[in-house]
Design a protein around this motif. Structure first.
Motif, PDB file in Angstrom:
ATOM      1  N   LYS A  69      -6.225   1.664  -4.102  1.00  0.00           N
ATOM      2  CA  LYS A  69      -5.687   3.024  -4.223  1.00  0.00           C
ATOM      3  C   LYS A  69      -6.470   3.849  -5.244  1.00  0.00           C
ATOM      4  O   LYS A  69      -6.688   5.046  -5.032  1.00  0.00           O
ATOM      5  CB  LYS A  69      -4.198   2.980  -4.584  1.00  0.00           C
ATOM      6  CG  LYS A  69      -3.341   2.473  -3.431  1.00  0.00           C
ATOM      7  CD  LYS A  69      -1.881   2.510  -3.778  1.00  0.00           C
ATOM      8  CE  LYS A  69      -1.309   3.704  -3.096  1.00  0.00           C
ATOM      9  NZ  LYS A  69       0.103   3.813  -3.050  1.00  0.00           N
ATOM     10  N   GLU A  70      -6.897   3.229  -6.332  1.00  0.00           N
ATOM     11  CA  GLU A  70      -7.680   3.943  -7.343  1.00  0.00           C
ATOM     12  C   GLU A  70      -9.002   4.455  -6.757  1.00  0.00           C
ATOM     13  O   GLU A  70      -9.549   5.441  -7.240  1.00  0.00           O
ATOM     14  CB  GLU A  70      -7.970   3.039  -8.542  1.00  0.00           C
ATOM     15  CG  GLU A  70      -6.776   2.833  -9.432  1.00  0.00           C
ATOM     16  CD  GLU A  70      -7.041   1.906 -10.597  1.00  0.00           C
ATOM     17  OE1 GLU A  70      -6.381   2.100 -11.635  1.00  0.00           O
ATOM     18  OE2 GLU A  70      -7.868   0.985 -10.484  1.00  0.00           O
ATOM     19  N   SER A  82       0.816  -1.219   0.000  1.00  0.00           N
ATOM     20  CA  SER A  82       0.000   0.000   0.000  1.00  0.00           C
ATOM     21  C   SER A  82       0.847   1.265   0.000  1.00  0.00           C
ATOM     22  O   SER A  82       0.337   2.353  -0.257  1.00  0.00           O
ATOM     23  CB  SER A  82      -0.959   0.014   1.193  1.00  0.00           C
ATOM     24  OG  SER A  82      -0.238   0.008   2.401  1.00  0.00           O
ATOM     25  N   GLU A  83       2.145   1.130   0.264  1.00  0.00           N
ATOM     26  CA  GLU A  83       3.057   2.281   0.227  1.00  0.00           C
ATOM     27  C   GLU A  83       3.679   2.484  -1.154  1.00  0.00           C
ATOM     28  O   GLU A  83       4.352   3.480  -1.383  1.00  0.00           O
ATOM     29  CB  GLU A  83       4.187   2.091   1.244  1.00  0.00           C
ATOM     30  CG  GLU A  83       3.728   2.057   2.676  1.00  0.00           C
ATOM     31  CD  GLU A  83       4.860   1.754   3.643  1.00  0.00           C
ATOM     32  OE1 GLU A  83       4.806   2.288   4.747  1.00  0.00           O
ATOM     33  OE2 GLU A  83       5.779   0.980   3.300  1.00  0.00           O
ATOM     34  N   LEU A  84       3.449   1.544  -2.065  1.00  0.00           N
ATOM     35  CA  LEU A  84       4.030   1.667  -3.402  1.00  0.00           C
ATOM     36  C   LEU A  84       3.375   2.831  -4.137  1.00  0.00           C
ATOM     37  O   LEU A  84       2.167   3.030  -4.047  1.00  0.00           O
ATOM     38  CB  LEU A  84       3.824   0.370  -4.194  1.00  0.00           C
ATOM     39  CG  LEU A  84       4.502  -0.870  -3.629  1.00  0.00           C
ATOM     40  CD1 LEU A  84       4.131  -2.091  -4.473  1.00  0.00           C
ATOM     41  CD2 LEU A  84       6.008  -0.704  -3.560  1.00  0.00           C
ATOM     42  N   PRO A  85       4.163   3.600  -4.869  1.00  0.00           N
ATOM     43  CA  PRO A  85       3.580   4.737  -5.607  1.00  0.00           C
ATOM     44  C   PRO A  85       2.708   4.260  -6.764  1.00  0.00           C
ATOM     45  O   PRO A  85       2.946   3.210  -7.362  1.00  0.00           O
ATOM     46  CB  PRO A  85       4.807   5.499  -6.112  1.00  0.00           C
ATOM     47  CG  PRO A  85       5.950   4.569  -6.019  1.00  0.00           C
ATOM     48  CD  PRO A  85       5.613   3.525  -5.009  1.00  0.00           C
ATOM     49  N   MET A  86       1.682   5.046  -7.057  1.00  0.00           N
ATOM     50  CA  MET A  86       0.758   4.719  -8.142  1.00  0.00           C
ATOM     51  C   MET A  86       1.470   4.478  -9.475  1.00  0.00           C
ATOM     52  O   MET A  86       1.125   3.523 -10.183  1.00  0.00           O
ATOM     53  CB  MET A  86      -0.306   5.809  -8.294  1.00  0.00           C
ATOM     54  CG  MET A  86      -1.438   5.685  -7.322  1.00  0.00           C
ATOM     55  SD  MET A  86      -2.374   4.135  -7.449  1.00  0.00           S
ATOM     56  CE  MET A  86      -3.277   4.412  -8.967  1.00  0.00           C
ATOM     57  N   PRO A  87       2.458   5.314  -9.861  1.00  0.00           N
ATOM     58  CA  PRO A  87       3.110   5.050 -11.150  1.00  0.00           C
ATOM     59  C   PRO A  87       3.737   3.652 -11.225  1.00  0.00           C
ATOM     60  O   PRO A  87       3.721   3.021 -12.281  1.00  0.00           O
ATOM     61  CB  PRO A  87       4.185   6.140 -11.242  1.00  0.00           C
ATOM     62  CG  PRO A  87       3.648   7.257 -10.415  1.00  0.00           C
ATOM     63  CD  PRO A  87       2.929   6.572  -9.270  1.00  0.00           C
TER      64      PRO A  87
END
Length: 77
Positions: free
Chosen positions: A60-61, A29-34
């Motif tokens: 996240k979306e 959940s800490e991974l960046p969206m890109p």
């Protein structure tokens, strides 16, 4: 119809860490969206990691990533 949540699965997802790469050791959940979107374009890994990355991307979306961090805080082992 209300969604049904599997509490154990959400807890596991909240605690799952990236096993390799630049973000090794980060909670998914800490991974960046890109980064998540890159996996979506290139293809998610097979197995549990790929499924978890898909689910975290969807969470996240929909602006619900705080749910996973709150679960980690509330249910410390």
């Amino acid at each position: 119809m209300e969604p049904v949540f599997d509490k154990e699965h959400l807890l596991k997802l909240a605690r799952y860490k990236m096993p390799y790469g630049k973000y090794k050791g980060y909670f998914l959940s800490e991974l960046p969206m890109p980064y998540l979107l890159w996996f979506q374009r290139k293809g998610f890994p097979k197995g549990v990691l790929g499924q978890n990355l898909r689910e975290v991307l969807e969470i996240k979306e929909n602006g619900l990533e705080g749910l996973l961090s709150q679960l980690r805080e509330d249910f410390q082992p």
